[in-house]
Design a protein around this motif. Structure first.
Motif, PDB file in Angstrom:
ATOM      1  N   GLN A   1       0.153   6.867 -11.144  1.00 33.28           N
ATOM      2  CA  GLN A   1      -0.823   7.969 -10.604  1.00 33.28           C
ATOM      3  C   GLN A   1      -0.744   8.047  -9.093  1.00 33.28           C
ATOM      4  O   GLN A   1      -1.569   6.695  -8.481  1.00 33.28           O
ATOM      5  CB  GLN A   1      -1.904   7.873 -11.490  1.00 33.28           C
ATOM      6  N   ALA A   2      -0.834   8.882  -8.474  1.00 37.92           N
ATOM      7  CA  ALA A   2      -1.118   9.088  -6.927  1.00 37.92           C
ATOM      8  C   ALA A   2      -2.671   8.862  -6.703  1.00 37.92           C
ATOM      9  O   ALA A   2      -3.496   9.432  -7.823  1.00 37.92           O
ATOM     10  CB  ALA A   2      -0.707  10.245  -6.301  1.00 37.92           C
TER      11      ALA A   2
ATOM     12  N   ASP B   1       2.512  14.263  -7.802  1.00 39.44           N
ATOM     13  CA  ASP B   1       3.838  14.000  -7.134  1.00 39.44           C
ATOM     14  C   ASP B   1       4.605  13.063  -8.159  1.00 39.44           C
ATOM     15  O   ASP B   1       5.931  13.346  -8.370  1.00 39.44           O
ATOM     16  CB  ASP B   1       3.718  13.359  -6.011  1.00 39.44           C
ATOM     17  N   PHE B   2       3.721  12.221  -8.796  1.00 40.23           N
ATOM     18  CA  PHE B   2       4.681  10.961  -9.569  1.00 40.23           C
ATOM     19  C   PHE B   2       4.495  11.253 -10.925  1.00 40.23           C
ATOM     20  O   PHE B   2       4.681  10.280 -11.804  1.00 40.23           O
ATOM     21  CB  PHE B   2       4.099   9.487  -8.946  1.00 40.23           C
ATOM     22  N   ASP B   3       4.345  12.467 -11.458  1.00 40.97           N
ATOM     23  CA  ASP B   3       4.240  12.753 -12.842  1.00 40.97           C
ATOM     24  C   ASP B   3       5.641  12.302 -13.394  1.00 40.97           C
ATOM     25  O   ASP B   3       5.883  11.845 -14.596  1.00 40.97           O
ATOM     26  CB  ASP B   3       4.009  14.223 -13.125  1.00 40.97           C
ATOM     27  N   TYR B   4       6.807  12.598 -12.693  1.00 42.81           N
ATOM     28  CA  TYR B   4       8.130  12.414 -13.074  1.00 42.81           C
ATOM     29  C   TYR B   4       8.808  11.560 -11.746  1.00 42.81           C
ATOM     30  O   TYR B   4       8.593  12.392 -10.729  1.00 42.81           O
ATOM     31  CB  TYR B   4       8.916  13.371 -13.612  1.00 42.81           C
TER      32      TYR B   4
ATOM     33  N   MET C   1       8.122  14.892  -7.939  1.00 42.16           N
ATOM     34  CA  MET C   1       7.918  16.093  -7.900  1.00 42.16           C
ATOM     35  C   MET C   1       7.401  16.720  -6.650  1.00 42.16           C
ATOM     36  O   MET C   1       6.740  15.989  -5.666  1.00 42.16           O
ATOM     37  CB  MET C   1       6.518  16.348  -8.945  1.00 42.16           C
ATOM     38  N   ASP C   2       7.598  18.104  -6.383  1.00 43.41           N
ATOM     39  CA  ASP C   2       7.491  18.621  -5.130  1.00 43.41           C
ATOM     40  C   ASP C   2       5.987  19.134  -5.135  1.00 43.41           C
ATOM     41  O   ASP C   2       5.365  19.706  -5.989  1.00 43.41           O
ATOM     42  CB  ASP C   2       8.431  19.931  -4.980  1.00 43.41           C
TER      43      ASP C   2
ATOM     44  N   THR D   1       0.619  -1.242  -0.032  1.00 44.56           N
ATOM     45  CA  THR D   1      -0.044   0.019  -0.009  1.00 44.56           C
ATOM     46  C   THR D   1       0.920   1.277  -0.043  1.00 44.56           C
ATOM     47  O   THR D   1       2.139   1.404   0.515  1.00 44.56           O
ATOM     48  CB  THR D   1      -0.715  -0.080   1.134  1.00 44.56           C
ATOM     49  N   LEU D   2       0.292   2.214  -0.487  1.00 45.10           N
ATOM     50  CA  LEU D   2       0.928   3.605  -0.583  1.00 45.10           C
ATOM     51  C   LEU D   2       0.799   4.486   0.447  1.00 45.10           C
ATOM     52  O   LEU D   2      -0.413   4.863   0.866  1.00 45.10           O
ATOM     53  CB  LEU D   2       0.499   4.190  -2.033  1.00 45.10           C
ATOM     54  N   SER D   3       1.806   5.117   0.982  1.00 48.91           N
ATOM     55  CA  SER D   3       1.596   6.096   1.888  1.00 48.91           C
ATOM     56  C   SER D   3       2.221   7.522   1.341  1.00 48.91           C
ATOM     57  O   SER D   3       3.062   7.742   0.673  1.00 48.91           O
ATOM     58  CB  SER D   3       2.472   5.943   3.169  1.00 48.91           C
ATOM     59  N   ALA D   4       1.087   8.535   1.660  1.00 47.08           N
ATOM     60  CA  ALA D   4       1.465   9.856   0.957  1.00 47.08           C
ATOM     61  C   ALA D   4       2.828  10.408   1.210  1.00 47.08           C
ATOM     62  O   ALA D   4       3.469  10.278   2.420  1.00 47.08           O
ATOM     63  CB  ALA D   4       0.476  10.925   1.331  1.00 47.08           C
ATOM     64  N   CYS D   5       3.480  11.150   0.445  1.00 50.50           N
ATOM     65  CA  CYS D   5       4.773  11.723   0.562  1.00 50.50           C
ATOM     66  C   CYS D   5       4.710  12.908   1.192  1.00 50.50           C
ATOM     67  O   CYS D   5       5.376  13.886   0.799  1.00 50.50           O
ATOM     68  CB  CYS D   5       5.393  11.816  -0.725  1.00 50.50           C
TER      69      CYS D   5
END
Length: 247
Positions: free
Chosen positions: A157-158, A169-172, A205-206, A22-26
């Motif tokens: 994709q987030a 965030d994860f576009d690049y 990406m920031d 699972t993904l946790s927000a950056c």
């Protein structure tokens, strides 16, 4: 570098120190120096100057990490964290010409929201200190002309249940080779050191604040790095808070 859809479904959720499934927000939220003079025999302060910077070394990186930079590396991305518990950092790209390192570009950046650690563990919200290779890239957006192997996929994709500020965030992304298998897309979930040591540490990406463990930069910075980091130059990242970097 693409994996088939069945193997990749949901794998993009493995980022920034998240658990393997699972993904946790950056996130949620160098300059010169001198030394103080000492009193001379006449009572006046005697001035001393800072020692000259050795162009054969990455600035403000001590012997411990300097020795870990591979001899064949000719591109070093240095991440200078402001403090042990700070989420703010500066990223500087150095390139080597002959035996001399030269500063190419620098950018403001963010790191783990709780700062840095020399013993990173899953979900500690701190970025790992160390020297790591940079081997693979990818993202939601089409390849902008990356030199590193680039995997484009919507799987990066987030999730849209995250705050809207995180949707891009994860576009690049550029994978930092901490606890991962090089030569695979950044979202590959394999963690050779075990899940407890964390993984999915990326440049991405920031969104304006600290991450879960990644290092985040502006879109122009990510585009520049993707077009510049060259596998033939053996790029690495040297990252940490200023004190640990100097150790």
């Amino acid at each position: 570098m693409q994996k088939n859809g069945a193997m990749r479904t949901g794998l993009a959720a493995l980022v920034c120190g998240a658990v393997a499934v699972t993904l946790s927000a950056c996130g949620g939220s160098a300059g010169g120096s001198g030394t103080k003079g000492h009193a001379g025999s006449d009572g006046a302060a005697a001035r001393t100057s800072a020692p000259p910077v050795d162009p054969r070394r990455i600035p403000d990186v001590g012997d411990k990490l300097q020795r870990k930079i591979p001899s064949e590396s000719r591109q070093v991305l240095a991440v200078y964290g402001e403090g042990k518990d700070s989420a703010n950092s500066t990223v500087v790209l150095y390139t080597k010409s002959g035996s001399t390192w030269k500063k190419s570009r620098s950018w403001a950046a963010h790191n783990g929201k709780k700062g840095w650690t020399t013993d990173h563990h899953e979900d500690d919200k701190r970025s790992p200190v160390g020297v790591f290779t940079l081997s693979d890239a990818g993202g939601v957006l089409d390849d902008p002309g990356a030199r590193l192997p680039y995997t484009q996929s919507e799987d990066f994709q987030a999730p849209h249940y995250w705050a809207k500020s995180h949707w891009h965030d994860f576009d690049y992304v550029i994978a930092i080779d901490y606890n991962r298998l090089k030569g695979n897309p950044p979202d590959d979930p394999t963690r050779p050191w075990g899940d407890e040591k964390g993984g999915g540490i990326w440049l991405h990406m920031d969104h304006g604040s600290g991450t879960s463990a990644c290092v985040s930069l502006s879109k122009p910075a990510m585009e520049y790095l993707l077009r510049t980091l060259d596998p033939d130059q053996h790029p690495v990242v040297v990252m940490g808070d200023k004190a640990d970097l100097k150790a």
